[in-house]
Design an enzyme around this catalytic site. Structure first.
Site, PDB file in Angstrom:
ATOM      1  N   ARG A  50       0.848  -1.206   0.000  1.00 23.45           N
ATOM      2  CA  ARG A  50       0.000   0.000   0.000  1.00 23.45           C
ATOM      3  C   ARG A  50       0.880   1.252   0.000  1.00 23.45           C
ATOM      4  O   ARG A  50       0.513   2.287  -0.561  1.00 23.45           O
ATOM      5  CB  ARG A  50      -0.959  -0.019   1.199  1.00 23.45           C
ATOM      6  CG  ARG A  50      -1.823   1.211   1.297  1.00 23.45           C
ATOM      7  CD  ARG A  50      -3.112   1.038   2.098  1.00 23.45           C
ATOM      8  NE  ARG A  50      -3.015   0.134   3.222  1.00 23.45           N
ATOM      9  CZ  ARG A  50      -2.383   0.389   4.370  1.00 23.45           C
ATOM     10  NH1 ARG A  50      -1.775   1.540   4.556  1.00 23.45           N
ATOM     11  NH2 ARG A  50      -2.339  -0.504   5.332  1.00 23.45           N
ATOM     12  N   TYR A 103     -16.047  15.802 -16.943  1.00 24.15           N
ATOM     13  CA  TYR A 103     -16.481  14.405 -16.840  1.00 24.15           C
ATOM     14  C   TYR A 103     -17.496  14.283 -15.692  1.00 24.15           C
ATOM     15  O   TYR A 103     -17.270  14.794 -14.591  1.00 24.15           O
ATOM     16  CB  TYR A 103     -15.246  13.535 -16.589  1.00 24.15           C
ATOM     17  CG  TYR A 103     -15.569  12.126 -16.220  1.00 24.15           C
ATOM     18  CD1 TYR A 103     -16.303  11.309 -17.080  1.00 24.15           C
ATOM     19  CD2 TYR A 103     -15.154  11.587 -15.001  1.00 24.15           C
ATOM     20  CE1 TYR A 103     -16.607  10.008 -16.733  1.00 24.15           C
ATOM     21  CE2 TYR A 103     -15.453  10.280 -14.656  1.00 24.15           C
ATOM     22  CZ  TYR A 103     -16.189   9.499 -15.524  1.00 24.15           C
ATOM     23  OH  TYR A 103     -16.496   8.217 -15.181  1.00 24.15           O
ATOM     24  N   ASP A 175      -7.362  17.838 -16.128  1.00 20.74           N
ATOM     25  CA  ASP A 175      -7.592  16.428 -16.445  1.00 20.74           C
ATOM     26  C   ASP A 175      -7.153  16.248 -17.898  1.00 20.74           C
ATOM     27  O   ASP A 175      -7.811  16.713 -18.825  1.00 20.74           O
ATOM     28  CB  ASP A 175      -9.084  16.104 -16.257  1.00 20.74           C
ATOM     29  CG  ASP A 175      -9.386  14.629 -16.519  1.00 20.74           C
ATOM     30  OD1 ASP A 175      -8.641  13.993 -17.284  1.00 20.74           O
ATOM     31  OD2 ASP A 175     -10.397  14.143 -15.984  1.00 20.74           O
ATOM     32  N   LYS A 200      -7.534   5.018 -20.045  1.00 24.93           N
ATOM     33  CA  LYS A 200      -7.856   5.450 -21.411  1.00 24.93           C
ATOM     34  C   LYS A 200      -6.599   5.367 -22.296  1.00 24.93           C
ATOM     35  O   LYS A 200      -6.066   4.303 -22.476  1.00 24.93           O
ATOM     36  CB  LYS A 200      -8.465   6.852 -21.343  1.00 24.93           C
ATOM     37  CG  LYS A 200      -9.603   6.957 -20.299  1.00 24.93           C
ATOM     38  CD  LYS A 200     -10.809   6.154 -20.701  1.00 24.93           C
ATOM     39  CE  LYS A 200     -11.887   5.910 -19.666  1.00 24.93           C
ATOM     40  NZ  LYS A 200     -12.018   6.637 -18.483  1.00 24.93           N
TER      41      LYS A 200
HETATM   42  N1  PLP Z   1     -11.538  11.790 -16.393  1.00 23.28           N
HETATM   43  C1  PLP Z   1     -12.070  11.587 -17.607  1.00 23.28           C
HETATM   44  C2  PLP Z   1     -11.945  12.663 -18.656  1.00 23.28           C
HETATM   45  C3  PLP Z   1     -12.740  10.400 -17.897  1.00 23.28           C
HETATM   46  O1  PLP Z   1     -13.269  10.223 -19.127  1.00 23.28           O
HETATM   47  C4  PLP Z   1     -12.846   9.405 -16.877  1.00 23.28           C
HETATM   48  C5  PLP Z   1     -13.557   8.141 -17.135  1.00 23.28           C
HETATM   49  O2  PLP Z   1     -14.260   7.991 -18.113  1.00 23.28           O
HETATM   50  C6  PLP Z   1     -12.298   9.664 -15.634  1.00 23.28           C
HETATM   51  C7  PLP Z   1     -11.631  10.856 -15.423  1.00 23.28           C
HETATM   52  C8  PLP Z   1     -12.398   8.664 -14.510  1.00 23.28           C
HETATM   53  O3  PLP Z   1     -11.512   7.612 -14.700  1.00 23.28           O
HETATM   54  P1  PLP Z   1     -11.740   6.104 -14.196  1.00 23.28           P
HETATM   55  O4  PLP Z   1     -12.925   5.565 -14.942  1.00 23.28           O
HETATM   56  O5  PLP Z   1     -10.447   5.436 -14.534  1.00 23.28           O
HETATM   57  O6  PLP Z   1     -12.009   6.180 -12.737  1.00 23.28           O
END
Ligand code: PLP
Length: 384
Positions: A50, A103, A175, A200
């Site tokens: 961890r 998001y 992000d 992604k």
């Molecule tokens: N940020 C963006 C732009 C996303 O598209 C996503 C998920 O689709 C996330 C954050 C969250 O990521 P996770 O699904 O790996 O928790």
């Protein structure tokens, strides 16, 4: 590594061969704990999974090198990374300014999980400087943005937002999931922290869930690292290793994603079935000039507004074959989604709601002729 070009860093940063066997690929340290030479006598600095694991450390070194950051932390998901960042940086009474096209999961985290703990969030149109200035308050600690945004591909000028936020004493979090560091480097543009869903483009093969925080300097590292250690939403060794392997081809993949998406956007513009094509690589996109300045490619995501409204959009999303109907994005295979009932269902009825005639494409790296033919046969089915 910092003096090497991006594609070289993606392959070599944090990827030293194994000194005991000569294995060129660092092993997956699939272990929960580490033997000590007497109490407190740590052999390689590792104690318990961890806290840290060598496979995760090598991914973190790689991520920091890609974003030009001072350090990075790797998590079990993008949202786990966001949560640790927010809890590490904020305290009750603080305020977050969030782009109104963020998001949905980020909005849900802030308004449903963190709001009861005293964090307030306002969503704003971040492309309007006057709106931002009016919305920033003395308690505003973070301006959080996505560019290109999910799913409407809005482009925000990172440098401009950083200037405004810093003048007001706030920090900027970007992000960078949609662009990936291969196409956009927010820290160099003035952002303080970068977050990723490594699920992604960084992972790139739709086979692993993960997230990351990358730090521009050491101001917030200890606080966020403490959250990671105290809560434990770390990436597992195999997941960290898969992400590392995916990253090695990131530069190549992003070039092909961008090229395919550009061709599809240009094709879509010529089709009367689409009333809007949301893609920053089109000269007609309102953010095109900013994107051309702050990105080295326009990426593989695009959204389409169907002239036939929500019924046509739903039917189109279910009519393609190579574009498989699924949530997520950024893998080598093409996906289609209907955001208002899939990825963005949790923000229906909120300021972040997605228009119901919109479908989102994650354009993969298959042959682009095959992809366009698939979209064409999908449209043909609509008119039957
Ligand atoms: N940020 C963006 C732009 C996303 O598209 C996503 C998920 O689709 C996330 C954050 C969250 O990521 P996770 O699904 O790996 O928790």
């Amino acid at each position: 590594m910092s003096d090497h070009a991006f594609a070289t860093r993606a392959i070599h940063a944090g990827q030293e061969f194994d000194p005991t066997t000569g294995a060129i690929i660092p092993p997956i340290y699939q272990t929960s704990t580490f033997v000590q030479d007497g109490i407190g006598g740590l052999r390689g600095g590792y104690e318990y999974n961890r806290a840290a694991n060598p496979t995760r450390s090598s991914l973190e070194t790689q991520l920091a090198a890609l974003e030009g950051g001072s350090a990075a932390l790797s998590f079990a998901s993008g949202l786990a990374a966001e949560d640790a960042l927010l809890r590490g940086v904020l305290k009750p009474g603080d305020h977050v300014l969030l782009g109104n096209d963020a998001y949905g999961g980020t909005y849900r985290l802030l308004t449903k999980v963190l709001a009861p703990w005293g964090i307030e969030t306002t969503t704003v149109e971040l492309s309007d400087v006057d709106v931002i200035r009016a919305a920033i308050r003395p308690e505003t600690k973070i301006v959080w943005l996505e560019t290109p945004s999910n799913p409407l591909l809005k482009i925000i000028d990172i440098g401009r937002i950083a200037e405004i936020a810093h003048t007001a004493g706030a920090i900027v979090v970007v992000d960078n999931t949609f662009a990936s560091p291969a196409l956009q480097q927010p820290l160099a543009l003035g952002a303080d922290l970068v977050v990723h869903s490594t699920t992604k483009y960084l992972g790139g093969h739709s086979d692993v869930l993960g997230g990351a925080v990358v730090f521009g300097d050491d101001r917030f590292f200890e606080q966020v690292k403490f959250q990671q250690f105290a809560v434990g939403a770390v990436s597992a060794p195999l997941d960290a290793w898969l992400t590392t392997r995916g990253i090695k081809t990131l530069a190549l993949r992003m070039r092909q994603h961008s090229e395919n998406a550009q061709a599809i956007a240009e094709w879509a513009q010529s089709r009367p079935e689409f009333e809007t094509v949301f893609f920053p690589g089109l000269a007609s996109h309102p953010g095109h000039d900013i994107a051309a300045r702050q990105m080295s490619g326009f990426g593989g995501m695009l959204s389409l507004g169907l002239a036939g409204g929500s019924d046509a959009a739903r039917a189109f999303a279910e009519s393609t074959e190579l574009f498989q109907l699924a949530e997520s994005l950024g893998g080598v295979e093409s996906l289609i989604g209907y955001p208002s009932e899939m990825t963005h269902a949790s923000v229906r009825g909120t300021p972040l709601a997605v228009p119901e005639n919109v479908v989102r494409l994650s354009v993969g790296i298959e042959d682009v002729g095959d992809l366009i033919a698939d979209l064409e046969q999908g449209l043909a089915r609509l008119s039957r």
